[in-house]
Design a protein around this motif. Sequence first.
Motif, short mmCIF file in Angstrom:
data_model
loop_
_atom_site.label_atom_id
_atom_site.label_comp_id
_atom_site.label_asym_id
_atom_site.label_seq_id
_atom_site.Cartn_x
_atom_site.Cartn_y
_atom_site.Cartn_z
N LYS A 466 0.83 -1.21 0.00
CA LYS A 466 0.00 0.00 0.00
C LYS A 466 0.87 1.26 0.00
N ASP A 478 -7.44 -2.84 -1.28
CA ASP A 478 -8.09 -4.04 -0.73
C ASP A 478 -9.12 -4.60 -1.70
N GLU A 482 -9.13 -8.25 -3.78
CA GLU A 482 -10.24 -9.21 -3.76
C GLU A 482 -10.67 -9.62 -5.17
N ARG A 488 -2.87 -14.98 -0.47
CA ARG A 488 -2.73 -14.09 0.68
C ARG A 488 -2.48 -14.96 1.91
#
Length: 628
Positions: A466, A478, A482, A488
């Motif tokens: 980030k 985020d 996804e 992860r």
Amino acid sequence: MGKQYYTIGMAGHIDHGKTTLTKALTSVDTDRLKEEKERNISIEPGFAPLYQDEDMEISVVDVPGHERFIRQMIAGVAGIDLVVLVVAADEGVMPQTKEHLDILALLGITKGIVVLTKISKVEEELRDMALEEVIDELKGTVFEGAHVLMADSISGEGVQELKQKVVNVLKSMTSRSIRGDFRLPIDQVFTVKGQGAVVRGTVFEGTLETGEGITILPQGIHTKAKQIQAHHMKESSAYAGQRAAINLSGVDYKELRRGNVLVTSTHFTVTNTIDVCLEVLHTVNHPIKQRMPVVVHVGTSEVMGRLVFFDRNKVISETDPILCQIRLNESIVAKRGDRFILRRPSPIETIGGGWIIQPNGGKYKFGKETMAFLQSERHGTPQERVLRLVEQYKCVDEDFIVREASITHKDLHDMLQVDDEWIVFSQSKVTHMKIVDECVKSIDQILRGFHEEFPLLQGINIGELKQSLKRYTGALVDYAIEQKHWKRNSGFLCLEEFIPHLPPEWEKRCNQLITLLEADGTQVKDKEEYFHQVGIPLKWQTDFYHFFIQEKKIVPLDDKKSYSYQVFMKAVEELKEKTGDLFDIADAKAALGLSRKYLIPFLEKLDKDGLTLRTQGIRKWIGNSIKG
């Protein structure tokens, strides 16, 4: 649909009978000032109720006709829905008539009725000549083809016909929206003894309720609507299109002035730089030069500023709209689509006007690139404007979009619901799948580079990821994560197909190191000795060491010594078999035969990883798995 509210304006040359006609229509003398009575001219705009029934309410504003009071005239006609252009039959079209026509057209007022007044003063033949002159003068203007009526305010001839015509024309028009955010540009400020500050104006949009919170811009003063009146009658609400007086709570009227704006939301832009589409009047007598000072009228505000061109340095005459910028000396309240008038301060003349493309203009360079940008801003649909904002800021608040793209909340929500390419996060953060795809590609690129540089590590820490993607918000990163099936694990991210591995050129030596470590069992040397023994240089040792831990090749006892994973697990099982649920150091020493040099770090590792719980020298077995 509810009741409709409209405001009409009386415009025209001085002494052509606007105020007298207004009185004949409404029974109200709008010249309220002492100097207006003494000089028999209108100085400030005057207001009166014209018509009301259960479906419609109409107010009239009588604006000054004298050329010295053009600024008051502009403030007066801000917010009107229809204009009654007054021309005296005994004088015909005069200079101020033409200037008022120009100003009305620049303000976007296209609905009008023309009235020949003072018809009792001229014979029928002169009436007909005046009528022909008016019709001829209206050719080529926005009022070409407008209804032309005759009326006499003294005898009353034609007055009721004019009133009915106004009602009929307004019934065919759409009233202003009462659903938007409330906005009322102030055109009058005064105080009432025992009541405090009172402001008047025409409600541009929205609705205000008595007791509702208000912000006065650009000062940012917060207050409440203590009382609302329309034409001296107490009301519970004020609606778009309506003339209203608002009694403000706890505000000193000396803090306020014409041009301030009452609002009930945070979505209006306070600005001192506006990008505009400017139309220059063909009647301009002097060249318009780059960065020349101008007087700018927006709503009821009047401020000084400088005109900035990006494709020229001078305008002598121009028929096409000019895209440019106005840098103001004071802040104003504005939104996209608001109309404005430009006047030269010296020699005084109306230069032109137009509409605001972007109320929060930036700093641009002279040239084609800026002109292309302004063209895109001018013609862009609401969706295109919102997309440009999202492309620039990646993920933005709905309130920010409403303010910067000049779009209503309702229109924004409708757009977001219709097109599933738009994405709304929690806390009303908005982005677009185009930006998500862009973010996904950036993450993919970062991961590939990270794996090439650090093949030993299981992946990049998401917090570090980030940090390297500062142009995107954390929520957007985020969401992007996804959308793609990356792996992860415990706060780390890696490509799905990635497997941590040793660099081929070091693989053989590393395997030798693990073999040596296993061979030494529980009597291991310091880790640096093993690295030295197999010939792995210092710069690689830390990375390889963490890789061995990550891949469960070794288990560190402390900063210096480690067991091979297999040796450690065998020692754990052996200790479990030879002790009960509870044991102490002596029990462990007897079971494993280790010296304190190895035994203490080994037992502390069990505590650290949650395999055992130590209480006053006694340990209890509580877990079955170890950490890295």
